[in-house]
Design a protein around this motif. Sequence first.
Motif, mmCIF file in Angstrom:
data_model
loop_
_atom_site.group_PDB
_atom_site.id
_atom_site.type_symbol
_atom_site.label_atom_id
_atom_site.label_comp_id
_atom_site.label_asym_id
_atom_site.label_seq_id
_atom_site.Cartn_x
_atom_site.Cartn_y
_atom_site.Cartn_z
ATOM 1 N N ARG A 93 44.243 37.658 43.453
ATOM 2 C CA ARG A 93 43.353 36.746 44.336
ATOM 3 C C ARG A 93 43.381 38.094 44.984
ATOM 4 O O ARG A 93 43.345 38.869 45.639
ATOM 5 C CB ARG A 93 44.308 36.021 44.538
ATOM 6 C CG ARG A 93 44.889 34.760 43.263
ATOM 7 C CD ARG A 93 46.222 33.416 43.675
ATOM 8 N NE ARG A 93 46.999 34.213 44.019
ATOM 9 C CZ ARG A 93 48.340 34.635 43.821
ATOM 10 N NH1 ARG A 93 48.095 33.722 42.074
ATOM 11 N NH2 ARG A 93 48.999 34.867 44.615
ATOM 12 N N LYS A 94 42.729 37.070 46.543
ATOM 13 C CA LYS A 94 41.999 38.224 47.528
ATOM 14 C C LYS A 94 43.392 38.336 48.842
ATOM 15 O O LYS A 94 43.182 39.700 49.126
ATOM 16 C CB LYS A 94 41.416 37.267 48.101
ATOM 17 C CG LYS A 94 39.858 37.058 48.640
ATOM 18 C CD LYS A 94 39.213 36.193 49.153
ATOM 19 C CE LYS A 94 37.686 36.148 48.376
ATOM 20 N NZ LYS A 94 36.341 35.544 49.216
ATOM 21 N N ASP A 95 44.297 37.508 48.015
ATOM 22 C CA ASP A 95 45.559 37.616 49.201
ATOM 23 C C ASP A 95 46.728 38.526 48.043
ATOM 24 O O ASP A 95 48.006 38.631 48.218
ATOM 25 C CB ASP A 95 46.203 36.698 50.028
ATOM 26 C CG ASP A 95 46.693 35.677 48.305
ATOM 27 O OD1 ASP A 95 46.101 35.587 47.374
ATOM 28 O OD2 ASP A 95 47.494 34.224 49.062
ATOM 29 N N GLU A 96 46.420 39.702 47.469
ATOM 30 C CA GLU A 96 47.403 39.486 46.136
ATOM 31 C C GLU A 96 47.200 40.763 45.736
ATOM 32 O O GLU A 96 45.760 41.779 45.851
ATOM 33 C CB GLU A 96 47.203 38.873 44.800
ATOM 34 C CG GLU A 96 48.153 39.122 43.462
ATOM 35 C CD GLU A 96 47.527 38.593 42.751
ATOM 36 O OE1 GLU A 96 48.838 38.043 41.718
ATOM 37 O OE2 GLU A 96 46.787 37.994 42.111
ATOM 38 N N ILE A 97 48.148 41.822 46.037
ATOM 39 C CA ILE A 97 48.042 42.719 45.832
ATOM 40 C C ILE A 97 48.695 43.603 44.541
ATOM 41 O O ILE A 97 49.287 43.278 43.338
ATOM 42 C CB ILE A 97 48.895 44.031 46.276
ATOM 43 C CG1 ILE A 97 50.426 43.170 46.733
ATOM 44 C CG2 ILE A 97 48.067 43.642 48.374
ATOM 45 C CD1 ILE A 97 51.156 44.381 47.329
#
Length: 346
Positions: A93-97
């Motif tokens: 996801r965009k907010d996931e690393i």
Amino acid sequence: QALRKYGGFEGNAQTMRIITRLEKKKRYPTAVGGDRRAGYNLCHRTIASALKYDREIPAKRKQSDRLVKGYYASERVIVQRVKGSILNGYKLRKDEIFKTIECSIMDLADDIAYSVYDLEDCLKVGILSPAEILTSEDKLLEKVAKEVSHQLGRSIAYNDVIDVFVDVFSGLVKEEGANGIEDESDKDRQLRSFSELYLSSKRLGQDGYARTKLSSQLVHEFITGVELSVHPDCRALSSVKLPDALALRKEVLKQYTFAAAIYAPRVKIGEYRGFDLVSDVFEALMSDKGDLLMPQDVRELVAEAGSRTRIARVVCDFVAGMTDRYAMEFWARLNSDTAESMFKPI
């Protein structure tokens, strides 16, 4: 500083390079990312455990730019392969690393080790003592509180910082009346508490058993408090963390020793000397015919490099692989009148 225009130097990135390139165990049949060296030839899951920051370090940065923590461009292909293998089709996801459970465990273990054993070392060499910590100036406590707040993402007051140390060192002073004194005045009780705090504080710095007991107790509290968070879609990306109270304790210990000890004059003098020493060695090896000062296997890598940037990375690998003693000896052979004999191997 010396590598600012050559892709930078960063500890996490160098670790990745050591395990995937520099250790002399295996070579690829054909070059991967322009390099046949395969380091330890580890499996992807093990390599991922060392990928703490999923960012490629820019090739160049300005004087004002902060150093990015991540991996070098030279290991880009390997990182991409590792991520593709572990994610196995899962899209971040965009907010996931990208950070695996093994990396999360190692990251937390590293933080615990820093927070506990830096404190133990400071007590051992006398840079800090419990009495000094418990009577810290407000300015220092406020500085620590500000950094802890930043790291934890919540507001921490300087009183919270000192409360952590009061709890950590609570066993240093005996409970009132523990020595059998009855009808003791408030003034005498206060003086006795101060005396016990001073003596116990001094004893902790000198007694290895007492320091080890304190460190073991702290590590035990941290380890038994670890919480697991399972990723719903990709189990490899699960993580571990400490509950709020233990996270506060860990971060206070870590940030306090950094602020109070790492900036101590006796520490900064050694750091200053080390900075100049490493800079001198790097500049000498990067100079015209500097490769002649290095071992034969490193010379061959320089000859194959093909560009100034790749030569800088080879020289960096050589210097970064030096122990403190070897680096001082190597510098002395370049600069000192009393250096080692020319017959001693490089």
